[in-house]
Design an enzyme around this catalytic site. Sequence first.
Site, PDB file in Angstrom:
ATOM      1  N   LYS A  95      -2.111   6.852 -16.779  1.00  0.00           N
ATOM      2  CA  LYS A  95      -1.081   6.009 -16.162  1.00  0.00           C
ATOM      3  C   LYS A  95      -0.144   5.402 -17.206  1.00  0.00           C
ATOM      4  CE  LYS A  95      -2.598   6.134 -11.779  1.00  0.00           C
ATOM      5  NZ  LYS A  95      -1.800   6.690 -10.683  1.00  0.00           N
ATOM      6  N   GLU A 117       2.303  -1.661  -7.853  1.00  0.00           N
ATOM      7  CA  GLU A 117       1.168  -1.590  -6.942  1.00  0.00           C
ATOM      8  C   GLU A 117       0.023  -0.987  -7.727  1.00  0.00           C
ATOM      9  OE1 GLU A 117       3.248   0.829  -7.338  1.00  0.00           O
ATOM     10  OE2 GLU A 117       1.911   2.548  -7.501  1.00  0.00           O
ATOM     11  N   SER A 384      -8.463  12.415 -16.290  1.00  0.00           N
ATOM     12  CA  SER A 384      -7.351  11.467 -16.197  1.00  0.00           C
ATOM     13  C   SER A 384      -7.695  10.061 -16.659  1.00  0.00           C
ATOM     14  CB  SER A 384      -6.826  11.429 -14.762  1.00  0.00           C
ATOM     15  OG  SER A 384      -7.871  11.100 -13.855  1.00  0.00           O
TER      16      SER A 384
HETATM   17  C1  LIG Z   1      -8.093   7.610 -13.737  1.00  0.00           C
HETATM   18  C2  LIG Z   1      -7.212   7.896 -12.566  1.00  0.00           C
HETATM   19  N1  LIG Z   1      -7.026   9.167 -12.197  1.00  0.00           N
HETATM   20  C3  LIG Z   1      -6.266   9.488 -11.139  1.00  0.00           C
HETATM   21  C4  LIG Z   1      -5.656   8.517 -10.372  1.00  0.00           C
HETATM   22  C5  LIG Z   1      -4.884   8.947  -9.183  1.00  0.00           C
HETATM   23  O1  LIG Z   1      -3.496   8.878  -9.334  1.00  0.00           O
HETATM   24  P1  LIG Z   1      -2.629  10.171  -9.533  1.00  0.00           P
HETATM   25  O2  LIG Z   1      -2.961  11.115  -8.439  1.00  0.00           O
HETATM   26  O3  LIG Z   1      -1.227   9.667  -9.435  1.00  0.00           O
HETATM   27  O4  LIG Z   1      -2.928  10.755 -10.846  1.00  0.00           O
HETATM   28  C6  LIG Z   1      -5.817   7.172 -10.724  1.00  0.00           C
HETATM   29  C7  LIG Z   1      -5.172   6.118  -9.931  1.00  0.00           C
HETATM   30  O5  LIG Z   1      -5.383   4.960 -10.027  1.00  0.00           O
HETATM   31  C8  LIG Z   1      -6.611   6.859 -11.854  1.00  0.00           C
HETATM   32  O6  LIG Z   1      -6.807   5.588 -12.227  1.00  0.00           O
END
Ligand SMILES: Cc1ncc(COP(=O)(O)O)c(C=O)c1O
Lengths: 409, 265
Positions: A95, A117, A384
Amino acid sequence: MTDTRTSLRAETGPFFGEFGGRFMPESLIAALDELDEAYQLAKLDPEFHRELAELGRTYTGRPSILTEVPRFAKHAGGARIILKREDLNHTGSHKINNVLGQALLAKRIGKHRLIAETGAGQHGVATATAAALFGMECVVYMGEVDTERQALNVARMRLLGAEVIPVKSGTRTLKDALNEAFRDWVANVESTHYLLGTVAGPHPFPAMVRDFVKVIGEEARQQMLDLTGALPDAITACVGGGSNAIGIFHAFLDDTSVGLYGYEAAGDGVDTLRHAATITKGRPGVLHGSRSFMLQDEDGQTLDSHSISAGLDYPGVGPEHAWLSSIGRANYRPVTDKAAMEAFRLMCTTEGIIPAIESAHALAGTIELGRELGPDATILVSLSGRGDKDVETAGRYFDVLDENGNARV
Amino acid sequence: MSDTIVSPVASTIAAAKTERAGALVGYLPVGFPSLDASIDAAVALVENGVDVLELGLPYSDPVMDGPVIQAATVAALEAGVRLRDAFTAVERIRSRVDAPVLVMTYWNPVLQYGVDRFADDLVSAGGAGLITPDLTVDSGADWLATSDRTGLDRVFLAAPTSTDERLRLAVDSSRGFVYTVSTMGITGARADLGTAARALVARLREQGADSLAVGIGVSTADQIAEILSYADGAIVGSALVKALADGGVPAVARLASELAEGTRR
Ligand SMILES: Cc1ncc(COP(=O)(O)O)c(C=O)c1O
C-alpha cells in the site's frame, strides 16, 4: 494498429473496455479534474518520477526482494514458487507505493490534509505515515467492525498522529469507510486530498493508483529474468480492490505466456451468502464511482461482503480487473477463509514468513495452481503484506490465543 | 434548458413564481417509516404547500447523504422496501394530489432495473422525472437519450466548484430545474447557508438558467424566503425527514405548512 495501441498496458482510463468511468456527485468533479490534470503533468515530469523513486529507495526499501520458497512449494505440486516480498516494505505492505505517489501529488496541488479509507488498516497506516513524513494532517475512516478486528493498526495510526474515525453507518466495513471518506471530501475538497487506497473509485483513481503500484511487476519481471532466466508461467495475487494484483500483473500484461491469477475472498464459500468473491459471483454495476463487477441484489443494492481478511472484505473490484477478466487475460478464482488460513499456517511453519491474511489467499490459490500446473511450472506470488497485524486473528483462529487475546497457558 | 418538451416541474415552478415568491420542493424517502406512511407523508406535504415532490429511492451507498437521510433510508431498506415500491408510491401519491413527483435516485438501481424500463415504468406511474445525484451529464448519455424518448424531466446538479463550462452543460441538459447545491457538503440542516448559493445562482443565470432550485442544508422558512429572493425554488430534505421520524405525518405536515410561509414573503 501500432504495437502501442494493441498493448494491454496502454490503457489510461477513464474506461477499461466497458468498465470504469466516473459516476460521482457534481461537487467532486472539479476535484477529480484537478487531480487528473495534476497527475497528467506529474507523469510527464522527470522530477516527479525522480522524487518518487528516491522515496522508494530510501524510505520504502525498494526494490523489494524475491524469495524462493522450496519447502512451501512441496505442498504445491512441486512447482517452483517465488515470492515478491512487498511485506518487507516500510509499513508492511504494497500500500505504501500508492500512498507515497498520491501524497507527493497532493503536495504539488497544495493540499495539506489527507483523508483515507482503510479496511485492514494497512492503507490507513501507510497514509498516516506519509502524512507524518510530509507534515500533513490525516484523517482515516475505518469501519467500526474493522477497528475491532485490526485494533493494532488503529493504534499504529494514532501513534503516527492520525485521527481514526470508526464508521458506524451501513455495514460498518470498508465500503462504508469509502462512503464516509467521499462525504468528507465533498465538504472539504479545497484543503483535502482523498487518498484512495486501491485501483477502484472514479477516474483518475484506477489508472493513477495502478501506475503507482506497477513498480512491483516492473521490478519482478527483471528479477525473474535474472533469477530464472525466464518469465514465470503464472503470477498469483489476492484481489480486494485489486491494487497489489494489478501492481504485479501490469508489467506482464503483454507477455501472453504468463498466466495471471487473482484470488478473491470466498469467506465461508461462494455458495453461501458470506463471501467477497466479486468477479466470481457478482455482476456489472456502479459502486463508488466506477462501473465494475460488484455484489448486489436484484435492485442494485450493494450486498454485504464477508471475509476473515478485512483487506479483502469489499463488495466491489477495480474496473481494470473486470476488463482483464472480460477479455480473458486474467483469471479470478475464489479462496475460502479456511483454505487461506491453512496456507497462512503453512507459510509460517515451512518458510518462517508470517503473511498477511490477505496475501494468504494468494498463497492458497498458488497451492492449488501449483498442483494443476505441475513441477515444471514457475509461479511468482505477490506477497502483498506481512501478518503482524493479523497475529490476534490468526492466534484465535488456531487457538494459540484465547478469546480475550491472551496466550493460552 | 431543453425546451422542446414541456416540463410539468418547470411549469409548476413558473406558476409558483407568478403567484408567490417561488416554489417549495420537498424530499422524503420511499418506504420510511413504512410504504403507506411515506405515501401519506408525501401527500401531506403537498396539502400543506409543497409544490414539487422529490421521492428518494433508498440506496445502500448514498454518498451525498448526511446522517438524517441515511438513517431513514437504512431503516426503509431494513424494513424491506424495494425498488418497485417507488412506482407504487408515485402512482398512489399522484392519485391523491396533483403535484409533480420526481424520483431522486443513485444511478446503480436504475442501471440494474434497466434505464429504459425504469423510465417507462415511471411514466406509467405518473412520475415527472429523475434527480440523479451521482450521474452527471457527461456520464449520462443513456439517460439523456431515454429521457428525451419518454419526455421525463432530468434534474442535474450544479455545485459551487463546477466550472462555467460544466454549469452550462448542467443548464443545457437539465429539464425541470437545475439542482443548485448550496454549499460544499452532504445533505443535512445547516444554520448558515453562506453566500455560496447566491453566487452560484448568479453564475447559473449567466449560463441561461431560467428554472433553478437551491438545496442542501435548507430547513427554515426564513432560509426559504431568502433563497426565493434570487432563486426559483428551495429544496428541503433532512428537516422534513427528521420531522417525520420524530413526530410522524402530523409533524411533517405542520413543518411543511410552516416552511411554505417562506414562499409567501
Ligand atoms: C496486505 C494486503 N494485501 C492486499 C490487500 C487488498 O487490497 P488490494 O486488492 O487493493 O491489493 C490489502 C488491503 O488492505 C492488504 O493490506
